[in-house]
Design a protein around this motif. Structure first.
Motif, mmCIF file in Angstrom:
data_model
loop_
_atom_site.group_PDB
_atom_site.id
_atom_site.type_symbol
_atom_site.label_atom_id
_atom_site.label_comp_id
_atom_site.label_asym_id
_atom_site.label_seq_id
_atom_site.Cartn_x
_atom_site.Cartn_y
_atom_site.Cartn_z
ATOM 1 N N TRP A 1 -3.476 -1.240 9.832
ATOM 2 C CA TRP A 1 -2.982 0.572 10.062
ATOM 3 C C TRP A 1 -3.397 0.733 11.486
ATOM 4 C CZ3 TRP A 1 -1.250 4.933 6.776
ATOM 5 C CH2 TRP A 1 -1.417 5.713 7.468
ATOM 6 N N THR B 1 -1.686 -9.028 6.728
ATOM 7 C CA THR B 1 -0.760 -8.327 7.304
ATOM 8 C C THR B 1 -1.598 -7.724 8.453
ATOM 9 O OG1 THR B 1 0.071 -7.333 4.926
ATOM 10 C CG2 THR B 1 0.414 -6.074 7.005
ATOM 11 N N GLU B 2 -2.878 -7.462 8.316
ATOM 12 C CA GLU B 2 -3.918 -7.108 9.335
ATOM 13 C C GLU B 2 -4.023 -8.090 10.690
ATOM 14 O OE1 GLU B 2 -7.326 -7.325 12.338
ATOM 15 O OE2 GLU B 2 -6.570 -8.165 10.573
ATOM 16 N N ALA C 1 -3.213 -7.520 2.092
ATOM 17 C CA ALA C 1 -3.774 -6.451 3.735
ATOM 18 C C ALA C 1 -4.354 -7.497 4.524
ATOM 19 C CB ALA C 1 -4.816 -6.225 2.433
ATOM 20 N N ALA D 1 -5.834 -2.689 4.923
ATOM 21 C CA ALA D 1 -5.286 -2.589 5.655
ATOM 22 C C ALA D 1 -5.704 -1.120 6.345
ATOM 23 C CB ALA D 1 -5.373 -1.394 3.988
ATOM 24 N N ARG E 1 4.082 1.506 8.486
ATOM 25 C CA ARG E 1 2.224 1.381 7.896
ATOM 26 C C ARG E 1 2.577 2.247 6.648
ATOM 27 N NH1 ARG E 1 -1.186 3.598 12.735
ATOM 28 N NH2 ARG E 1 -0.337 5.658 13.043
ATOM 29 N N THR F 1 -9.285 -5.308 0.711
ATOM 30 C CA THR F 1 -8.461 -4.474 0.149
ATOM 31 C C THR F 1 -8.236 -3.431 1.313
ATOM 32 O OG1 THR F 1 -7.388 -5.330 -1.737
ATOM 33 C CG2 THR F 1 -5.323 -3.972 0.044
ATOM 34 N N TYR G 1 -0.734 -1.473 -1.623
ATOM 35 C CA TYR G 1 -1.571 -2.200 -1.419
ATOM 36 C C TYR G 1 -2.864 -1.621 -2.010
ATOM 37 C CZ TYR G 1 0.926 -5.548 1.666
ATOM 38 O OH TYR G 1 2.470 -5.684 2.697
ATOM 39 N N LEU H 1 1.332 -0.123 3.596
ATOM 40 C CA LEU H 1 -0.624 -0.428 3.115
ATOM 41 C C LEU H 1 -0.384 -0.143 2.057
ATOM 42 C CD1 LEU H 1 -0.920 -0.359 6.924
ATOM 43 C CD2 LEU H 1 -1.519 -2.241 5.466
#
Length: 304
Positions: free
Chosen positions: A164, A237-238, A234, A160, A189, A156, A196, A193
């Motif tokens: 970022w 999201t990335e 995560a 994350a 962010r 994670t 998480y 993030l």
């Protein structure tokens, strides 16, 4: 123990569905007593309705029900005790309870009883989970589950950090997604993030703490569930930060499916290891297990 006739077996299942206030091990002990009574010739009619029998087993209302922390609203269950209460957590993994949906650990509504799901999938039998099995679970099995939480917490943090770096010019990353996995909402962010990572690390530390009874399984399994959810989010999201104009349906699906699958595996693995230890005559410490005779894991329960 002789096999119960269909009406007696159905009665046992009906009683189990009414034993919600009990922990998983207490429930299985009560059901084992009931099976023994029925095997000796007592009929369900002699014992009264399943609800009345279960009420007698559970006893007076719990302190939580008496002070309003637990109850129902228009037939919908609620509980305000939350995941900090071991007895409440045990609802999430209770193979002896045939009910798939059980009251939320905290809040109003229902959660999924992953123990019942494991039984439905044929990974366990309802009577595979008791104090003998818990006591025989090898240290390596619970250690492996705890190590998983730590490893996924690190995953994670890695994804994350990557998300970022892939934030847009305003420092925003995806914070919400459509059903097909395309980002439809963005946020700073830091506020997206950092939680998480904090949740993942906290879950790993919490899961690694020593526990007794049902919590030897439930605590690391719940930690694994949380970490799988945080890691999946995560990763999503990335990926969406790098490719914001695309749908990501497979990632969205995996994010939904992986946490419960991990939680089931994190409990089935130690239980089956405990069953094998009992079957082979060794305890969790490697010493001979005192006179316990159970069928090999995965064998039929006929003739038990």
């Amino acid at each position: 123990m002789s096999t119960l006739d269909p009406s007696a077996a159905e009665y046992v299942d009906d009683v189990a569905a009414h034993l919600g206030p009990l922990s998983a091990t207490a429930r299985e002990a009560a059901l084992a007593d009931l099976r023994e009574i029925l095997a000796e010739g007592v009929t369900p009619g002699d014992l009264g309705s399943a609800a009345d029998y279960a009420a007698a087993v559970v006893g007076p209302s719990s302190p939580a029900a008496a002070d309003g922390r637990q109850g129902t609203i228009l037939g919908v269950p609620y509980d305000s005790r939350g995941a900090t209460d071991a007895a409440v957590r045990s609802r999430l993994w209770d193979p002896s309870n045939p009910a798939i949906f059980v009251p939320h650990v905290i809040g109003v509504g229902w959660s999924v009883n992953l123990g019942a799901v494991a039984v439905k999938l044929g990974r366990l039998r309802p009577d595979d989970y008791d104090a003998d099995v818990l006591g025989a679970i090898p240290a390596w099995a619970t250690g492996l589950v705890r190590a998983y939480s730590v490893g996924v917490a690190m995953k994670t943090a890695v994804f994350a950090a990557a998300a970022w770096r892939n934030a847009d010019a305003e420092g925003r990353v995806p914070s919400h997604f459509t059903l097909l996995g395309k980002p439809d909402r963005w946020g700073d962010r830091r506020t997206v993030l950092i939680p998480y990572v904090v949740a993942a690390v906290g879950a790993a530390v919490w899961a690694a703490r020593s526990a007794t009874g049902d919590d030897r399984l439930i605590r690391p399994a719940l930690g694994g569930f949380i970490n799988a959810a945080m890691a999946g989010t995560a990763v999503h999201t990335e990926l969406a930060a790098r490719k914001p104009h695309r749908n990501h349906p497979l990632t969205a699906l995996m994010k939904a499916v992986t946490p419960p699958a991990i939680a089931i595996a994190a409990t089935v693995l130690p239980v089956r290891a405990g069953l094998r230890a009992l079957w082979s005559g060794t305890s969790s410490s490697g010493a001979p297990s005192p006179g316990t005779s159970r069928p090999s894991p995965g064998t039929s329960s006929e003739g038990k």
